[in-house]
Design an enzyme around this catalytic site. Structure first.
Site, short mmCIF file in Angstrom:
data_model
loop_
_atom_site.label_atom_id
_atom_site.label_comp_id
_atom_site.label_asym_id
_atom_site.label_seq_id
_atom_site.Cartn_x
_atom_site.Cartn_y
_atom_site.Cartn_z
N SER A 170 -32.78 -126.33 -59.97
CA SER A 170 -32.54 -127.72 -59.60
C SER A 170 -31.67 -128.43 -60.64
CB SER A 170 -33.88 -128.46 -59.49
OG SER A 170 -34.61 -128.29 -60.68
N CYS A 181 -42.67 -123.87 -65.15
CA CYS A 181 -41.57 -124.78 -64.88
C CYS A 181 -40.44 -124.43 -65.85
CB CYS A 181 -42.01 -126.23 -65.08
SG CYS A 181 -40.66 -127.41 -64.95
N1 DGL Z 1 -36.68 -126.57 -62.05
C1 DGL Z 1 -37.93 -127.23 -61.74
C2 DGL Z 1 -39.06 -126.19 -61.78
O1 DGL Z 1 -39.00 -125.19 -62.45
C3 DGL Z 1 -38.21 -128.37 -62.68
C4 DGL Z 1 -37.27 -129.54 -62.52
C5 DGL Z 1 -37.39 -130.23 -61.17
O2 DGL Z 1 -38.41 -130.89 -60.89
O3 DGL Z 1 -36.44 -130.11 -60.39
O4 DGL Z 1 -40.05 -126.39 -61.11
#
Ligand code: DGL
Length: 264
Positions: free
Chosen positions: A12, A185
């Protein structure tokens, strides 16, 4: 696709660089095409259908880039879109959740395991399911930590405010006497020290980013697509400019990391 094709990685935003960095450390010959959907970040607070649609757009873009496999570096997108993309695409697709679950079970003796992630990842129960699929007796304690992403994005990785928030989010983990905590995350490895301090040094932190490289290597070995020699420069794409990209990318890839902007 040939072995000198790239590995497509999407997240993201810029947090997935922790996964991309881990892949290049483990497999230095591999060429990566990284896409950060910075225009739509955060995914963590969005509903599963919306995240699946965004993930599909990221996948469609990466498929135009001569890739031999795809890595969903984002935990939230893995939780909501991994199975969908695995069914839809003709190339192998790997996420970060099953690897993180496996790693936790390897390092945990008591099988009392904590999992932290975005609201979306925790609500999906994806880590709990992945851990229970491998070890039904394991006790899994989950906690959403929505403030961690903006704190990491702001570079507040050792700020007093971050320490206070971490202590508050993670106090129940202390009460549950876990001995392993999955950093579920992309951004959380950036807060590793603060998280470790909050849960105590007896708890092993499991980084899904590191763990997922084993799956990438296994896929490329099975499909005989491991790059035999360095196959060209990595490419970085973002759906919106993001100031923190260069600093973070320089940490993992050195200076040569100019991102290009794409509209998806
Ligand atoms: N990349 C997201 C994850 O690993 C974290 C950042 C977001 O909330 O987009 O869940």
């Amino acid at each position: 696709m040939a072995s000198d094709s790239a590995i497509g990685v999407f997240d993201s935003g810029v947090g997935g660089l922790t996964v991309a960095g881990a892949i290049t450390r483990a497999l230095p010959n591999e060429r990566l095409v990284y896409l950060g959907d910075t225009a739509r970040l955060p995914y963590g607070s969005k509903s599963p259908d919306v995240v699946r649609r965004y993930a599909e757009r990221c996948a469609d873009f990466l498929l135009t880039q001569d890739i031999k496999m795809m890595v969903i570096a984002c935990n939230t997108a893995t939780a909501h879109a991994l199975h969908y993309l695995q069914m839809k695409l003709e190339i192998p697709v790997v996420g970060v959740i099953s690897a993180g679950a496996r790693r936790a079970l390897v390092v945990s003796r008591s099988k009392r395991i904590g999992v932290i992630g975005t609201a979306g990842t925790i609500a999906s129960g994806a880590y709990k399911k992945a851990i229970h699929a491998l070890e039904p007796q394991a006790e899994v304690f989950e906690q959403a930590c929505p403030m961690f992403v903006p704190l990491a994005e702001e570079g507040m990785t050792s700020h007093e405010a971050t320490k206070l928030i971490a202590r508050d989010y993670l106090k129940t983990m202390r009460e549950h006497e876990i001995d392993a905590l999955v950093l579920g995350c992309t951004h959380y490895p950036l807060l590793r020290e603060v998280i470790q301090e909050a849960v105590g040094s007896q708890v092993a932190l499991c980084d899904s980013a590191e763990a997922c490289t084993d799956d990438v290597k296994a896929v490329l070995t099975d499909t005989r697509k491991l790059a035999e020699k360095k196959s060209g420069p990595h490419r970085f794409y973002l759906t919106d400019v993001q100031a923190s990209f260069r600093t973070l990318a320089a940490r993992f890839f050195g200076a040569d990391t100019d991102p290009e902007r794409v509209d998806l």
